[in-house]
Design a protein around this motif. Structure first.
Motif, PDB file in Angstrom:
ATOM      1  N   LEU A 152     -36.500   8.596  -0.771  1.00  0.00           N
ATOM      2  CA  LEU A 152     -35.898   8.416  -0.200  1.00  0.00           C
ATOM      3  C   LEU A 152     -35.078   8.028  -0.937  1.00  0.00           C
ATOM      4  N   ASN A 211     -44.640  14.068   2.497  1.00  0.00           N
ATOM      5  CA  ASN A 211     -43.815  14.423   1.542  1.00  0.00           C
ATOM      6  C   ASN A 211     -44.414  15.722   0.165  1.00  0.00           C
ATOM      7  N   ASP A 258     -44.682   7.036   7.620  1.00  0.00           N
ATOM      8  CA  ASP A 258     -43.598   7.542   7.447  1.00  0.00           C
ATOM      9  C   ASP A 258     -43.954   9.097   7.659  1.00  0.00           C
ATOM     10  N   GLU A 313     -37.982  16.152   6.675  1.00  0.00           N
ATOM     11  CA  GLU A 313     -37.142  15.264   6.700  1.00  0.00           C
ATOM     12  C   GLU A 313     -37.299  15.073   5.106  1.00  0.00           C
ATOM     13  N   GLU A 314     -38.228  14.841   4.501  1.00  0.00           N
ATOM     14  CA  GLU A 314     -39.017  14.612   3.491  1.00  0.00           C
ATOM     15  C   GLU A 314     -38.681  15.439   2.505  1.00  0.00           C
ATOM     16  N   HIS A 323     -43.939   1.959   0.948  1.00  0.00           N
ATOM     17  CA  HIS A 323     -43.094   2.722   0.775  1.00  0.00           C
ATOM     18  C   HIS A 323     -43.432   4.106   0.142  1.00  0.00           C
ATOM     19  N   HIS A 324     -43.654   5.733   1.006  1.00  0.00           N
ATOM     20  CA  HIS A 324     -44.229   6.768   0.006  1.00  0.00           C
ATOM     21  C   HIS A 324     -44.926   6.524  -1.206  1.00  0.00           C
TER      22      HIS A 324
HETATM   23 ZN   LIG Z   1     -39.931   9.371   3.729  1.00  0.00          ZN
END
Ligand SMILES: [Zn+2]
Length: 351
Positions: free
Chosen positions: A19, A159, A172, A209-210, A319-320
């Protein structure tokens, strides 16, 4: 107040940043650097100049729409403790990337939760740069008395590139899965066969989605792209009155961005709903276009909104990363978003 430390923040390590574009666009808009950094697609200088630094001059609140005039209905509430418990349970499965055993366990967990509900699969095989993956969108339908559908989506995968990093995606992937599970509790209240008073509501746990390698138009949004195409062919898209994506909504420090590549009237309606709950300080201090599960539907003309907090830790640092854990989240944030979207549904039902 946040400032970029470098003008090259737009190219973080690509392999672990599915992302990255989201982050970049957010930073770009936040700091109004669009005119000097031209590395992103889908951004206009108008968007950039409209953006404001978070703590200096926040975006002005949108004017309430006529349809959102106050009524006497009590404000709806989710059970935020229960939603938070779901977040814990989902996260406890560990990494849940497409094709993994944990992913299958989570599918079963979601389906177990939906026993007795009207459930559909949208399952297919995605051909990706990392090989073929099974993808499965799970759809729960709650019929209403009004002609039309409101769709709420949230992704449940984590992910693939982060599969060996200890990454568990509490916010997430975890928070979005959980809030939809709680919505299912809220929506099935009428009992078997009884329609809700309003539009039909479809909850969609989206998969894939990832990105599996590097975020791009073709490596991302596998589930939602497939579903949007399918619903275009079978005529479902024409029946959708509003579509809302919930993503990363559990951060204890909640800042929902105004994702400007959505339908302005729907973004405004969400803000009005937030105001009615007294939650508006958590909405729209930041703005900018976001790439998320709403995009395949936006491209097909469906009125859509992405409800996302991409300000997760200082400079979005959690994030991630393996730092995306449950201790960063709060039941209150799930309640703020959960109640606001329930109220948005209520306002949509009145239109
Ligand atoms: Zn994500």
């Amino acid at each position: 107040m946040k400032r970029p430390t470098t003008t090259k923040v737009c190219f973080p390590s690509a392999t672990l940043c599915p992302l990255w574009l989201k982050i970049f666009l957010l930073l770009l808009l936040t700091f109004a650097l669009a005119s000097t950094i031209a590395c992103a697609k889908g951004i206009s200088s108008a968007d950039a100049t409209a953006a404001a630094p978070k703590s200096e001059s926040p975006a002005p609140p949108p004017a309430p729409s006529e349809a959102a005039a106050p009524d006497n209905a009590p404000l709806p509430h989710i059970d935020s403790k229960r939603a938070f418990q779901y977040t814990r349970e989902v996260t406890a499965f560990g990494p849940r990337y497409m094709g993994s055993e944990n992913h299958k366990k989570l599918e079963r967990y979601i389906l177990d939760h939906l026993k007795g509900d009207q459930v559909e699969d949208d399952a297919f095989t995605a051909d990706t740069v990392e090989g073929k993956f099974p993808v499965r969108n799970i759809i729960a339908k709650f019929p209403g008395t009004k002609d039309g559908i409101i769709v709420i989506l949230g992704h449940y995968d984590t992910n693939y590139p982060l599969r060996n990093s200890g990454y568990v995606g509490a916010n997430d992937g975890g928070s979005s899965t959980a809030i939809l599970l709680e919505y299912a509790n809220q929506l099935r209240g009428g009992g078997a066969g009884k329609k809700r008073d309003g539009y039909s509501i479809w909850l969609v746990w989206t998969d894939g989605e990832e990105a599996v390698k590097t975020w791009s138009d073709t490596d991302s949004l596998y589930g939602s792209r497939h579903l949007a195409e399918k619903w275009e062919k079978d005529g479902t898209l024409k029946k959708i009155k509003a579509l809302m994506v919930l993503d990363m909504i559990g951060d204890a420090d909640l800042d929902i961005i105004r994702a400007t590549n959505g339908a302005p009237w729907l973004l405004d309606l969400i803000y009005t709903a937030a105001e009615r709950g007294g939650y508006q300080s958590h909405f729209y201090a930041l703005q900018g276009p976001i790439e998320d599960d709403h995009v395949p539907f936006v491209k097909r003309g469906v009125p859509s909104a992405d409800v996302i907090d991409l300000d997760y830790g200082y400079n979005n640092v959690f994030h991630h990363t393996p730092q995306d854990t449950v201790d960063k989240l709060s039941p209150k944030s799930l309640e703020i978003v959960g109640d606001t979207i329930l109220e948005t549904i209520h306002l949509l039902d009145q239109r």
